[in-house]
Design an enzyme around this catalytic site. Structure first.
Site, PDB file in Angstrom:
ATOM      1  N   HIS A  80      -1.849  17.099 -27.280  1.00  0.00           N
ATOM      2  CA  HIS A  80      -1.994  15.943 -26.833  1.00  0.00           C
ATOM      3  C   HIS A  80      -3.239  15.331 -27.013  1.00  0.00           C
ATOM      4  CE1 HIS A  80       1.460  16.860 -24.501  1.00  0.00           C
ATOM      5  NE2 HIS A  80       1.824  15.726 -23.829  1.00  0.00           N
TER       6      HIS A  80
ATOM      7  N   LYS B 278       6.268  22.640 -14.410  1.00  0.00           N
ATOM      8  CA  LYS B 278       5.571  21.640 -14.148  1.00  0.00           C
ATOM      9  C   LYS B 278       5.195  21.854 -12.462  1.00  0.00           C
ATOM     10  CE  LYS B 278       4.123  17.036 -14.912  1.00  0.00           C
ATOM     11  NZ  LYS B 278       4.200  15.882 -15.635  1.00  0.00           N
TER      12      LYS B 278
ATOM     13  N   HIS C 132       6.184   9.542 -28.850  1.00  0.00           N
ATOM     14  CA  HIS C 132       5.134  10.373 -28.210  1.00  0.00           C
ATOM     15  C   HIS C 132       5.362  12.003 -28.434  1.00  0.00           C
ATOM     16  CE1 HIS C 132       2.318  11.918 -25.175  1.00  0.00           C
ATOM     17  NE2 HIS C 132       3.286  12.608 -24.539  1.00  0.00           N
TER      18      HIS C 132
ATOM     19  N   GLU D   6      -5.530  16.753 -11.470  1.00  0.00           N
ATOM     20  CA  GLU D   6      -5.847  17.262 -12.496  1.00  0.00           C
ATOM     21  C   GLU D   6      -7.450  17.506 -12.473  1.00  0.00           C
ATOM     22  OE1 GLU D   6      -4.135  15.239 -15.881  1.00  0.00           O
ATOM     23  OE2 GLU D   6      -5.442  15.891 -17.256  1.00  0.00           O
TER      24      GLU D   6
ATOM     25  N   GLU E 202       8.117  18.553 -25.652  1.00  0.00           N
ATOM     26  CA  GLU E 202       7.678  18.770 -24.525  1.00  0.00           C
ATOM     27  C   GLU E 202       8.049  20.026 -24.004  1.00  0.00           C
ATOM     28  OE1 GLU E 202       5.002  17.200 -23.324  1.00  0.00           O
ATOM     29  OE2 GLU E 202       4.954  15.341 -24.135  1.00  0.00           O
TER      30      GLU E 202
ATOM     31  N   ASN F 194      -1.785  19.342 -21.215  1.00  0.00           N
ATOM     32  CA  ASN F 194      -2.073  18.528 -22.379  1.00  0.00           C
ATOM     33  C   ASN F 194      -2.233  19.244 -23.692  1.00  0.00           C
ATOM     34  OD1 ASN F 194      -2.425  16.118 -20.681  1.00  0.00           O
ATOM     35  ND2 ASN F 194      -4.201  16.636 -19.968  1.00  0.00           N
TER      36      ASN F 194
ATOM     37  N   LYS G 175       2.136  10.986 -11.538  1.00  0.00           N
ATOM     38  CA  LYS G 175       1.267   9.986 -12.551  1.00  0.00           C
ATOM     39  C   LYS G 175       2.216   8.935 -12.521  1.00  0.00           C
ATOM     40  CE  LYS G 175      -1.768  13.270 -15.069  1.00  0.00           C
ATOM     41  NZ  LYS G 175      -2.027  13.768 -16.307  1.00  0.00           N
TER      42      LYS G 175
ATOM     43  N   ARG H  60       0.721  -1.062  -0.049  1.00  0.00           N
ATOM     44  CA  ARG H  60      -0.154   0.089  -0.139  1.00  0.00           C
ATOM     45  C   ARG H  60       0.947   1.272  -0.036  1.00  0.00           C
ATOM     46  NH1 ARG H  60      -2.972  -3.482   3.658  1.00  0.00           N
ATOM     47  NH2 ARG H  60      -4.850  -3.876   2.462  1.00  0.00           N
TER      48      ARG H  60
ATOM     49  N   HIS I  37      -2.242  11.988 -29.061  1.00  0.00           N
ATOM     50  CA  HIS I  37      -2.535  10.705 -28.480  1.00  0.00           C
ATOM     51  C   HIS I  37      -3.447  10.200 -29.582  1.00  0.00           C
ATOM     52  CE1 HIS I  37      -2.462  11.865 -24.012  1.00  0.00           C
ATOM     53  NE2 HIS I  37      -1.257  11.390 -24.426  1.00  0.00           N
TER      54      HIS I  37
ATOM     55  N   ARG J 171      -4.052  21.305 -14.318  1.00  0.00           N
ATOM     56  CA  ARG J 171      -3.348  20.461 -14.740  1.00  0.00           C
ATOM     57  C   ARG J 171      -3.493  20.201 -16.126  1.00  0.00           C
ATOM     58  NH1 ARG J 171      -0.195  15.810 -11.617  1.00  0.00           N
ATOM     59  NH2 ARG J 171       1.100  14.917 -13.054  1.00  0.00           N
TER      60      ARG J 171
HETATM   61  P1  NAD Z   1      11.103   5.216 -22.640  1.00  0.00           P
HETATM   62  O1  NAD Z   1      11.160   5.140 -21.419  1.00  0.00           O
HETATM   63  O2  NAD Z   1      10.772   3.995 -23.495  1.00  0.00           O
HETATM   64  O3  NAD Z   1      12.632   5.502 -23.116  1.00  0.00           O
HETATM   65  C1  NAD Z   1      12.936   5.719 -24.639  1.00  0.00           C
HETATM   66  C2  NAD Z   1      14.259   4.644 -24.996  1.00  0.00           C
HETATM   67  O4  NAD Z   1      15.356   5.633 -24.441  1.00  0.00           O
HETATM   68  C3  NAD Z   1      14.074   3.309 -24.537  1.00  0.00           C
HETATM   69  O5  NAD Z   1      14.454   2.562 -25.462  1.00  0.00           O
HETATM   70  C4  NAD Z   1      15.226   3.400 -23.232  1.00  0.00           C
HETATM   71  O6  NAD Z   1      15.686   2.280 -23.003  1.00  0.00           O
HETATM   72  C5  NAD Z   1      16.179   4.461 -23.664  1.00  0.00           C
HETATM   73  N1  NAD Z   1      16.833   5.195 -22.727  1.00  0.00           N
HETATM   74  C6  NAD Z   1      16.415   5.820 -21.879  1.00  0.00           C
HETATM   75  N2  NAD Z   1      17.264   6.532 -21.265  1.00  0.00           N
HETATM   76  C7  NAD Z   1      18.406   6.445 -22.032  1.00  0.00           C
HETATM   77  C8  NAD Z   1      19.644   7.157 -21.894  1.00  0.00           C
HETATM   78  N3  NAD Z   1      20.134   7.870 -21.153  1.00  0.00           N
HETATM   79  N4  NAD Z   1      20.610   6.609 -22.827  1.00  0.00           N
HETATM   80  C9  NAD Z   1      20.349   5.899 -23.883  1.00  0.00           C
HETATM   81  N5  NAD Z   1      19.042   5.164 -23.949  1.00  0.00           N
HETATM   82  C10 NAD Z   1      18.220   5.495 -22.969  1.00  0.00           C
HETATM   83  O7  NAD Z   1      10.413   6.419 -23.246  1.00  0.00           O
HETATM   84  P2  NAD Z   1      10.099   8.028 -22.634  1.00  0.00           P
HETATM   85  O8  NAD Z   1      10.063   9.007 -23.828  1.00  0.00           O
HETATM   86  O9  NAD Z   1      11.214   8.304 -21.647  1.00  0.00           O
HETATM   87  O10 NAD Z   1       8.869   7.788 -21.810  1.00  0.00           O
HETATM   88  C11 NAD Z   1       7.725   7.502 -22.462  1.00  0.00           C
HETATM   89  C12 NAD Z   1       6.751   7.079 -21.478  1.00  0.00           C
HETATM   90  O11 NAD Z   1       6.395   8.066 -20.398  1.00  0.00           O
HETATM   91  C13 NAD Z   1       5.343   6.686 -22.246  1.00  0.00           C
HETATM   92  O12 NAD Z   1       5.069   5.257 -21.790  1.00  0.00           O
HETATM   93  C14 NAD Z   1       4.233   7.722 -21.536  1.00  0.00           C
HETATM   94  O13 NAD Z   1       3.024   7.282 -21.487  1.00  0.00           O
HETATM   95  C15 NAD Z   1       5.133   8.172 -20.228  1.00  0.00           C
HETATM   96  N6  NAD Z   1       4.774   9.275 -19.725  1.00  0.00           N
HETATM   97  C16 NAD Z   1       4.442   9.808 -18.423  1.00  0.00           C
HETATM   98  C17 NAD Z   1       3.980  10.882 -17.856  1.00  0.00           C
HETATM   99  C18 NAD Z   1       3.813  11.103 -16.531  1.00  0.00           C
HETATM  100  O14 NAD Z   1       3.440  12.171 -16.364  1.00  0.00           O
HETATM  101  N7  NAD Z   1       3.853   9.951 -15.780  1.00  0.00           N
HETATM  102  C19 NAD Z   1       4.087  12.106 -18.879  1.00  0.00           C
HETATM  103  C20 NAD Z   1       4.583  11.822 -20.238  1.00  0.00           C
HETATM  104  C21 NAD Z   1       4.807  10.631 -20.742  1.00  0.00           C
HETATM  105  N1  GLY Z   2       2.044  14.848 -18.553  1.00  0.00           N
HETATM  106  C1  GLY Z   2       0.708  15.276 -18.194  1.00  0.00           C
HETATM  107  C2  GLY Z   2       0.769  15.406 -16.630  1.00  0.00           C
HETATM  108  O1  GLY Z   2       1.580  15.066 -15.954  1.00  0.00           O
HETATM  109  O2  GLY Z   2      -0.222  15.981 -16.319  1.00  0.00           O
END
Ligand code: NAD
Ligand code: GLY
Length: 363
Positions: free
Chosen positions: A249, A228, A266, A238, A186, A246, A144, A122, A253, A242
């Site tokens: 987005h 942020k 993305h 949100e 972003e 988006n 998130k 939890r 999306h 917040r």
């Molecule tokens: P990711 O985590 O898949 O990383 C992209 C690629 O880069 C992967 O292949 C990873 O292994 C590689 N990588 C990461 N760091 C590296 C480094 N320093 N050197 C070499 N390779 C590296 O993708 P991302 O773009 O970081 O994140 C996308 C995800 O984030 C999605 O699932 C999306 O839904 C989520 N997201 C979440 C939020 C949130 O608020 N929680 C906001 C935006 C996106």
């Molecule tokens: N990436 C959008 C949020 O964190 O609300």
């Protein structure tokens, strides 16, 4: 890289935390004041090969007993099967309520590891160590967490704040260029939604941004984190504000969904989505032609997609409308947009008639 570390605070009462932005700083600095004995590092196969020894060393030096769990890199790993593997790892590592989960990687790792921390026993503490630009300026901040279901993206999750975010900008050196540029989308978003000066800086220094100029990068990442942090501090769950995060987005999306995750990253889909949102803003919200062109031009200069009908210009409006309607942020089948009236300011919850959206789309 300058050794100066910048600190940005996320102000959420008893759930407040700091984001440190620098190079090779302490990982889990906040833990030294707490009774934490065990840490589970969660990472993906690419990041672990590069940075797991560094992260393990930092935590061991802080006196923690360290275990690790590594899953295959990529969005498909943000799934229930990975969660089962993470829960197994948490049990094997004998994590207890005083333990910490450390997310070492991009948004995929941060989201899944954050959800592990939110749900295991939890809730155990967690630290974000983001290694992509997108994770540094967006996903690691704000709490998130979650995973995808076969039926859709991010359908299971929780709002759960980390105790600390440690940004080591040096890790960006190994990130693929395309991934880095997708993160820049972003960054541009923060300029459009909140900070006209940031936007102007990005316009002036596109080449330095593409070259990852260290001082510029440190300033820009810190400014994005400040924005942020401010938005999340005002609206953690949100309920309203917040939603401005988006911007771009809604279409972004939908394009990801139609094209199949992976065709466009993305950030690339968001780039095209922001150009579209800017055009809708011209038609409906008083944004000037000049400012919409500035948004288009800076994204193009950063080598990001600006064509909102998909990479080949052939994505049909009917598919887009359907996908936008299925987005989890669509409430009661009314499409709500984030629109800008001037660079540095947006409004959320803007209802736009379907015909107007279609007209801009077919432009
Ligand atoms: P990711 O985590 O898949 O990383 C992209 C690629 O880069 C992967 O292949 C990873 O292994 C590689 N990588 C990461 N760091 C590296 C480094 N320093 N050197 C070499 N390779 C590296 O993708 P991302 O773009 O970081 O994140 C996308 C995800 O984030 C999605 O699932 C999306 O839904 C989520 N997201 C979440 C939020 C949130 O608020 N929680 C906001 C935006 C996106
Ligand atoms: N990436 C959008 C949020 O964190 O609300």
């Amino acid at each position: 890289m300058s050794n100066e570390t910048k600190i940005v605070s996320v102000d959420l009462g008893e759930r407040s935390y700091d984001i440190s932005i620098g190079s090779d700083g302490p990982v889990g600095a906040v833990l030294s004041g707490l009774d934490v004995k065990r840490a589970l590092i969660v990472s993906d196969s690419n990041v672990a090969a590069l940075y797991l020894p560094w992260c393990r060393k930092k935590l061991s030096e802080a006196g923690l007993e360290v275990s690790e769990c590594v899953f295959p890199a990529g969005e498909p790993s943000k799934c229930l099967e990975t969660m089962a593997m993470l829960y197994d790892a948490a049990v094997s590592a004998r994590l207890d309520r005083s333990s910490v989960v450390v997310a070492l990687g991009g948004g995929v790792v941060g989201d899944a590891a954050g959800f592990l921390a939110a749900s295991y026993l939890r809730g155990v503490r967690f630290v974000q160590v983001p290694t992509t630009l997108l994770a540094m300026v967006d996903s690691s901040v704000g709490g998130k967490t979650g995973i995808n279901l076969p039926q859709g993206k991010n359908l299971v999750g929780a709002f759960y704040q980390p105790v600390e975010v440690d940004i080591n900008l040096d890790t960006l050196v190994t990130l693929q260029n395309r991934e880095y540029r997708a993160g820049l989308a972003e960054v541009v978003k923060y300029g459009v939604i909140w900070d006209a000066d940031l936007f102007a800086l990005l316009e002036q220094r596109t080449d330095d941004l593409l070259k990852q100029d260290p001082m510029l990068l440190a300033d820009v990442v810190a400014r994005c984190c400040e924005i942020k942090a401010e938005v999340v501090s005002q609206d953690e769950r949100e309920g309203g504000l917040r939603a401005i995060l988006n911007f771009g987005h809604t279409l972004g999306h939908a394009l990801e969904n139609i094209l199949g995750y992976g065709e466009w990253l993305h950030g690339e889909a968001v780039s095209a989505g922001m150009v579209y949102a800017a055009e809708v803003s011209v038609a409906q919200h008083g944004l000037t032609r000049v400012e919409a062109d500035r948004i288009h031009d800076v994204l193009q200069a950063l080598q990001l997609p600006v064509q909102w009908r998909g990479p080949n210009g052939d994505v049909a409006w009917s598919l887009v409308l359907d996908a936008m309607g299925r987005d989890k942020k669509t409430i009661g089948s009314v499409l709500k947009f984030v629109l800008s009236d001037r660079i540095g300011h947006v409004d959320f919850g803007c209802v736009v008639a379907e015909e107007a959206l279609a007209e801009v789309f077919s432009g």
